[in-house]
Design an enzyme around this catalytic site. Structure first.
Site, mmCIF file in Angstrom:
data_model
loop_
_atom_site.group_PDB
_atom_site.id
_atom_site.type_symbol
_atom_site.label_atom_id
_atom_site.label_comp_id
_atom_site.label_asym_id
_atom_site.label_seq_id
_atom_site.Cartn_x
_atom_site.Cartn_y
_atom_site.Cartn_z
ATOM 1 N N GLY A 46 0.670 -4.119 3.376
ATOM 2 C CA GLY A 46 0.866 -5.447 2.814
ATOM 3 C C GLY A 46 0.509 -5.447 1.345
ATOM 4 O O GLY A 46 -0.307 -4.639 0.895
ATOM 5 N N GLN A 51 -1.729 -8.908 -6.798
ATOM 6 C CA GLN A 51 -2.159 -7.507 -6.887
ATOM 7 C C GLN A 51 -1.339 -6.724 -7.911
ATOM 8 O O GLN A 51 -1.768 -5.667 -8.371
ATOM 9 C CB GLN A 51 -2.045 -6.817 -5.522
ATOM 10 C CG GLN A 51 -3.048 -7.352 -4.512
ATOM 11 C CD GLN A 51 -2.927 -6.617 -3.196
ATOM 12 O OE1 GLN A 51 -2.080 -6.941 -2.363
ATOM 13 N NE2 GLN A 51 -3.747 -5.593 -3.016
ATOM 14 N N CYS A 90 -7.924 -2.588 1.461
ATOM 15 C CA CYS A 90 -7.041 -3.287 0.527
ATOM 16 C C CYS A 90 -6.651 -2.323 -0.585
ATOM 17 O O CYS A 90 -7.501 -1.586 -1.077
ATOM 18 C CB CYS A 90 -7.800 -4.489 -0.055
ATOM 19 S SG CYS A 90 -6.872 -5.416 -1.283
ATOM 20 N N LEU A 91 -5.393 -2.357 -0.977
ATOM 21 C CA LEU A 91 -4.928 -1.460 -2.046
ATOM 22 C C LEU A 91 -5.630 -1.755 -3.374
ATOM 23 O O LEU A 91 -5.684 -0.899 -4.244
ATOM 24 C CB LEU A 91 -3.405 -1.578 -2.222
ATOM 25 C CG LEU A 91 -2.573 -1.075 -1.027
ATOM 26 C CD1 LEU A 91 -1.102 -1.406 -1.234
ATOM 27 C CD2 LEU A 91 -2.767 0.420 -0.799
ATOM 28 N N HIS A 132 -4.788 -11.492 5.560
ATOM 29 C CA HIS A 132 -5.291 -10.773 4.382
ATOM 30 C C HIS A 132 -4.436 -11.074 3.146
ATOM 31 O O HIS A 132 -4.961 -11.392 2.068
ATOM 32 C CB HIS A 132 -5.291 -9.273 4.698
ATOM 33 C CG HIS A 132 -5.763 -8.396 3.578
ATOM 34 N ND1 HIS A 132 -6.897 -7.626 3.666
ATOM 35 C CD2 HIS A 132 -5.232 -8.157 2.360
ATOM 36 C CE1 HIS A 132 -7.041 -6.961 2.520
ATOM 37 N NE2 HIS A 132 -6.040 -7.257 1.707
ATOM 38 N N GLU A 133 -3.114 -10.995 3.305
ATOM 39 C CA GLU A 133 -2.228 -11.180 2.141
ATOM 40 C C GLU A 133 -2.212 -12.630 1.672
ATOM 41 O O GLU A 133 -2.204 -12.902 0.470
ATOM 42 C CB GLU A 133 -0.797 -10.721 2.457
ATOM 43 C CG GLU A 133 -0.675 -9.249 2.839
ATOM 44 C CD GLU A 133 -1.394 -8.288 1.912
ATOM 45 O OE1 GLU A 133 -1.500 -8.579 0.699
ATOM 46 O OE2 GLU A 133 -1.883 -7.262 2.399
ATOM 47 N N HIS A 136 -5.083 -13.501 -0.479
ATOM 48 C CA HIS A 136 -4.945 -13.049 -1.877
ATOM 49 C C HIS A 136 -4.372 -14.159 -2.762
ATOM 50 O O HIS A 136 -4.701 -14.239 -3.939
ATOM 51 C CB HIS A 136 -3.971 -11.861 -1.957
ATOM 52 C CG HIS A 136 -4.610 -10.509 -1.805
ATOM 53 N ND1 HIS A 136 -5.559 -10.034 -2.682
ATOM 54 C CD2 HIS A 136 -4.398 -9.516 -0.907
ATOM 55 C CE1 HIS A 136 -5.904 -8.799 -2.316
ATOM 56 N NE2 HIS A 136 -5.221 -8.462 -1.237
#
Ligand code: ZN
Length: 163
Positions: A46, A51, A90-91, A132-133, A136
């Protein structure tokens, strides 16, 4: 299509509340295509627009069939059927994982890249990913839910449990 730079924790773009998308134009489509490339390159499941430094309510989630779900102006409308507890990363927080409790099933209402409203429901990892996304987009990171980052041993235990 291009790979965009993934901003990491500490970068102010990750703590901002993103603005809704109002124009479903080529620029949005290019962003979505680039985000899919960037996600694939990074090997995640995701990615949210902030991000990659774009403060708009846009995120993508790869479901367990490997399909990319594009979510514009998404909203979680139902969380049901209990909870799941698992390791999450998380990236934008590379190499770190923590235990986060999320709902087992999540239903999201969003718009597609042309502005058409739709609803999507999924469970387990994809439900976790929706939460999660979408978080953000309000400037929140999973690290706010954890006691501590997992040690290598703890992470290994969690991954073994899931297999
Ligand atoms: Zn993330």
């Amino acid at each position: 299509m291009a790979i965009r730079k993934i901003h990491e924790v500490g970068d102010p773009c990750l703590t901002k509340v993103c603005r809704p998308v109002t124009e479903f134009n080529d620029r949005l489509h290019e962003l979505l295509d680039d985000m899919a490339d960037t996600l694939e390159e990074a090997g995640g499941v995701g990615l949210a627009a902030p991000q990659v430094g774009i403060l708009r309510r846009v995120c993508i989630v790869e479901d367990e069939q490997g399909e990319i779900i594009e979510l514009i102006n998404p909203e979680i409308i139902v969380e049901t059927a209990g909870e799941q507890v698992g390791a999450e990363g998380c990236l934008s927080v590379p190499g770190k994982y923590g235990i986060v409790t999320r709902p087992m099933v999540v239903r999201v209402r969003a718009q597609d890249r042309y502005g058409t409203e739709f609803e999507v429901e999924d469970e387990e990892l994809t439900a976790r990913c929706f939460c999660h996304e979408i978080e953000h987009l309000d400037g929140h990171l999973f690290v706010e839910h954890i006691d501590h980052f997992l040690t290598d041993e703890e992470l290994k235990e969690y991954l073994e449990d899931e297999e």
